[in-house]
Design a protein around this motif. Sequence first.
Motif, mmCIF file in Angstrom:
data_model
loop_
_atom_site.group_PDB
_atom_site.id
_atom_site.type_symbol
_atom_site.label_atom_id
_atom_site.label_comp_id
_atom_site.label_asym_id
_atom_site.label_seq_id
_atom_site.Cartn_x
_atom_site.Cartn_y
_atom_site.Cartn_z
ATOM 1 N N PRO A 1 35.597 32.194 31.380
ATOM 2 C CA PRO A 1 35.845 30.875 31.717
ATOM 3 C C PRO A 1 36.835 29.587 31.847
ATOM 4 O O PRO A 1 36.545 28.701 32.378
ATOM 5 C CB PRO A 1 35.599 30.561 30.324
ATOM 6 C CG PRO A 1 35.573 31.344 29.018
ATOM 7 C CD PRO A 1 34.827 33.033 30.543
ATOM 8 N N ALA B 1 36.286 26.474 34.768
ATOM 9 C CA ALA B 1 36.674 25.191 33.835
ATOM 10 C C ALA B 1 37.499 24.889 34.624
ATOM 11 O O ALA B 1 37.650 23.856 35.847
ATOM 12 C CB ALA B 1 36.954 25.298 32.502
ATOM 13 N N THR B 2 38.446 25.261 35.328
ATOM 14 C CA THR B 2 39.813 25.155 36.315
ATOM 15 C C THR B 2 39.907 25.299 38.053
ATOM 16 O O THR B 2 40.359 24.289 38.659
ATOM 17 C CB THR B 2 41.256 26.139 36.506
ATOM 18 O OG1 THR B 2 40.688 27.260 36.823
ATOM 19 C CG2 THR B 2 42.007 25.559 34.835
ATOM 20 N N SER C 1 36.837 23.757 38.589
ATOM 21 C CA SER C 1 35.306 23.256 38.201
ATOM 22 C C SER C 1 35.843 21.642 38.860
ATOM 23 O O SER C 1 36.830 21.807 38.914
ATOM 24 C CB SER C 1 34.625 23.254 37.603
ATOM 25 O OG SER C 1 35.374 22.026 36.011
ATOM 26 N N THR C 2 34.824 20.871 39.462
ATOM 27 C CA THR C 2 35.276 19.583 39.504
ATOM 28 C C THR C 2 34.242 18.687 38.443
ATOM 29 O O THR C 2 33.812 18.557 37.851
ATOM 30 C CB THR C 2 35.041 18.682 40.730
ATOM 31 O OG1 THR C 2 33.716 19.579 41.166
ATOM 32 C CG2 THR C 2 35.940 19.813 41.906
ATOM 33 N N GLY C 3 34.222 17.477 38.365
ATOM 34 C CA GLY C 3 34.241 16.450 37.851
ATOM 35 C C GLY C 3 34.344 16.269 36.082
ATOM 36 O O GLY C 3 35.927 16.574 36.067
ATOM 37 N N THR C 4 34.230 14.949 35.385
ATOM 38 C CA THR C 4 34.464 14.418 34.693
ATOM 39 C C THR C 4 34.365 15.741 33.307
ATOM 40 O O THR C 4 33.846 16.717 33.476
ATOM 41 C CB THR C 4 33.704 13.736 34.111
ATOM 42 O OG1 THR C 4 32.264 13.560 33.443
ATOM 43 C CG2 THR C 4 32.955 12.622 34.926
ATOM 44 N N GLY C 5 35.000 14.825 31.646
ATOM 45 C CA GLY C 5 35.564 16.643 30.967
ATOM 46 C C GLY C 5 33.983 16.588 30.365
ATOM 47 O O GLY C 5 33.637 17.285 30.409
ATOM 48 N N ALA C 6 33.527 15.279 30.487
ATOM 49 C CA ALA C 6 31.322 15.914 29.999
ATOM 50 C C ALA C 6 31.192 17.046 30.644
ATOM 51 O O ALA C 6 29.993 17.261 30.496
ATOM 52 C CB ALA C 6 31.089 14.810 30.088
ATOM 53 N N VAL D 1 32.006 19.244 33.096
ATOM 54 C CA VAL D 1 32.706 20.404 32.739
ATOM 55 C C VAL D 1 32.013 20.701 31.319
ATOM 56 O O VAL D 1 31.506 22.274 32.009
ATOM 57 C CB VAL D 1 34.005 20.673 32.493
ATOM 58 C CG1 VAL D 1 34.616 21.485 32.061
ATOM 59 C CG2 VAL D 1 34.493 19.939 33.981
ATOM 60 N N GLN D 2 32.320 20.037 30.390
ATOM 61 C CA GLN D 2 31.056 20.783 29.037
ATOM 62 C C GLN D 2 29.708 20.936 29.542
ATOM 63 O O GLN D 2 28.695 21.856 29.295
ATOM 64 C CB GLN D 2 31.289 19.717 28.125
ATOM 65 C CG GLN D 2 32.645 19.918 27.786
ATOM 66 C CD GLN D 2 32.512 18.394 26.447
ATOM 67 O OE1 GLN D 2 32.249 17.669 26.646
ATOM 68 N NE2 GLN D 2 33.326 18.785 25.503
ATOM 69 N N ASP D 3 29.540 19.911 30.316
ATOM 70 C CA ASP D 3 27.598 20.578 31.065
ATOM 71 C C ASP D 3 27.643 21.937 31.555
ATOM 72 O O ASP D 3 26.685 22.846 31.701
ATOM 73 C CB ASP D 3 27.226 19.516 31.769
ATOM 74 C CG ASP D 3 26.881 18.256 31.069
ATOM 75 O OD1 ASP D 3 26.243 17.887 29.808
ATOM 76 O OD2 ASP D 3 26.625 17.249 31.474
ATOM 77 N N LEU E 1 29.831 23.955 31.499
ATOM 78 C CA LEU E 1 30.245 25.697 31.001
ATOM 79 C C LEU E 1 29.684 26.267 29.687
ATOM 80 O O LEU E 1 29.006 26.671 29.626
ATOM 81 C CB LEU E 1 31.759 25.124 30.462
ATOM 82 C CG LEU E 1 32.806 25.779 31.611
ATOM 83 C CD1 LEU E 1 33.756 26.014 30.658
ATOM 84 C CD2 LEU E 1 32.437 26.509 32.539
ATOM 85 N N GLY E 2 28.898 24.962 29.724
ATOM 86 C CA GLY E 2 27.343 25.400 28.350
ATOM 87 C C GLY E 2 27.205 26.698 28.502
ATOM 88 O O GLY E 2 26.259 26.885 28.030
ATOM 89 N N LEU F 1 27.630 28.666 31.004
ATOM 90 C CA LEU F 1 28.104 29.696 31.320
ATOM 91 C C LEU F 1 27.049 31.099 32.176
ATOM 92 O O LEU F 1 26.933 31.265 33.027
ATOM 93 C CB LEU F 1 29.925 29.988 31.473
ATOM 94 C CG LEU F 1 30.338 30.986 31.462
ATOM 95 C CD1 LEU F 1 31.212 30.555 33.158
ATOM 96 C CD2 LEU F 1 31.932 31.357 30.990
#
Lengths: 211, 516
Positions: free
Chosen positions: B331, B335-336, B338-343, B345-347, B349-350, B352
């Motif tokens: 994770p 996550a680090t 990754s790129t894009g907005t916080g949302a 990243v949640q999409d 990583l959710g 994964l």
Amino acid sequence: MYLPPRGVPDSRRGFLKKGLFGGLLLALGGGTFLATRRGAQVAMPAGLQVLNATEYAVMWAIVQRFVPPREGFPAADSINTTVAADGIVALLEEVTQGEIKQLLMLFENALPNFLFGLRTSPFTQLNPTEQDEVLAEWRDSRLTLRRTGYRALRGIAIAAYYGNKATWSAVGYPGPLPGIHDPNAPAWKGGAEPRPVGNGTMSEPAPAVTP
Amino acid sequence: MTAGRIFTAEDLTKDLTLECDVCVIGSGAGGAWTAHELVKQGKRVVMLEEGGYHTRREFDMTEARAFTNLYQELGDRGTDDLAITILQGRSVGGGTTVNWCSSFRTPERILAAWKDRFGIDTLTTQSLTPHWEAIEKRLHIAEWPLEMINANNKVLWDSLGKLGYERSLIRRNVNNCLNLGYCGMGCPVDAKQSMLATVLPDAVEQGLDLYANVSARQLEWSGRRITAVRAEVIDPVKNKPTGVKVTVKAKLTVVSGGAINSPGLLLRSGLDGDGRVGTRTWLHPVVAMLAEFPFEVNAFQGAPQSVSSHHFVDRGPGNVGFFLEVPPLHPLLAATASTGTGALVQDMLGKLPFINSMLAIHVDGLLPEETGATVRLKDGANFKYSITYDFKPAHWEAFKFASKEMAKLQFAAGAKRVASLHLDPVVMEKVEDIDKLDAARFEPVRMRVLTAHQMGGCSMGKDPRTSVVDPQLKFHTLDNLFVVDGSVLPTSLGVNPQETIYGIARWAAQHIGTAV
């Protein structure tokens, strides 16, 4: 502490100083009306190592945007994400810490926010939608420096959150299998002590461990 | 033979001066093999390692702990503009403690290019083969069986098959591997045959004294000789000098700090090779694509890298080639990176367990116009350097080409969605969407570029006007200073570098021993 020999180019102000626009952006930190507008106050938690009250408030606001409320995900504050961000900054070298502090202030400063986005409020006084717009402006800026700044703060916020085991269940990560890591494994340091088999520094063959 | 010892900061509370035949600075792939061979020859060897001595006792398979203890700058070393994230090891064993075990001999075409362009006639397949054979035996380097590859590597394997691209299984340096997937955090069972688990303890048993948490700060020199190595003990918790000094007076010094840190030490010492030290640093720049699959990929489980493709490694004159592999996705790294907005990243990583990533690892240093990265000192910093990378149009062309090829492969394997690592990601839901990448901007700090392979900076070559060390790895203008690590490579390799560095080090140790 080691200091480089004389004649090494001065880069004390780091990446923010690089290039004309860097100098301009730093100049924007001066004492103008907009630059001195007060930001939002956030309760300071105990145990901060590096960030002061203003810097903490900006970091806190940025963390909220990179970890927005989401069902199934622990709330950023519930796992002390901004304190963890401060902890990450604390592990960096002082010169880098200084750059990050400058960057947080630049992010907050209303004058560049006005010049780049016609907003007259500090970052922490903007609503979440406006804050997302500011972040996107930094991300998409023609100035590499602003994209770099975005990338730096995003990285700290994201690492502070997803480095916490409390996020594992939200992302479907099982974590390490139990029974593998041996916290009591010997750590051989040579000398008169014979080199044991499977001592944490060697093993041939590896010890039998069944997952 | 009296066994040597491993010292750490807690053992080093008073200034000390050590005398020896050889001081080896750095305990990674280059330093470990060099030191081991030298103690076998009966030399008295002292090794300094800036990082800590971390063993499987501490390898609890958590990323937060691993990045803090085992990587340079917490895993977030980078170029000044953060265009490139540099994953580089920092502990006893260096990069070998945290790499993903991929083991390749140096490609023949690279050795040939070194001979043609830089007059390096010492390193040939013939001269290196006996060393590779010994190394492969000691480190149990063997092909990872197809039936053992994880689902993440199988995505790459299957997609390469579908598109008819070259594919092969990777050889790994493991012994009784449990196929866990935590190689990048330090192997918790010492199955990885890293330097930490094999060659370093072999060498300590035969007399090597290894000083961990000791950072070489300056080489003192006079005329054509290094006279002393000045080092400081580093507090492992605060990552700052404790004030305790270590001085090593050796007949000969071997710098093995790796690309970036070896040039850094030389620059601090006023040994800049007329400005060439720290230049021509090669990073195998990596661009990655993420894909969501309708089935579990579990890219965090199992041997991280077991399949590669060198289908595009040579794209003809004027083009930058690349090879394809997959990374593990735990994770924090996912996550680090990754790129894009916080949302977003949640999409991502959710989901994964359903996410695959492919890596295109670009072979830099082969085009005449390339100058790669430049490493310079950074005022006020102990361990951080100013690093810049001079991207050329050919790099961006290759990054776009590779991104498209990876997307094709991911869709061929059944991906539902594919996303680029632009700061504002390009998201594709079908093969036809790949053309969206044409509109995306391939520019610095608009997309993620990473590196896990650092090479060059102390380039070897016959001509002192264009290189830092000679084809025997001796520093051109000094008689008792050698550089033995990835920093001597005059170009990148087109394969994961650990075995090349092992081979060069074991080869170099033979003549370094006679030079003492």
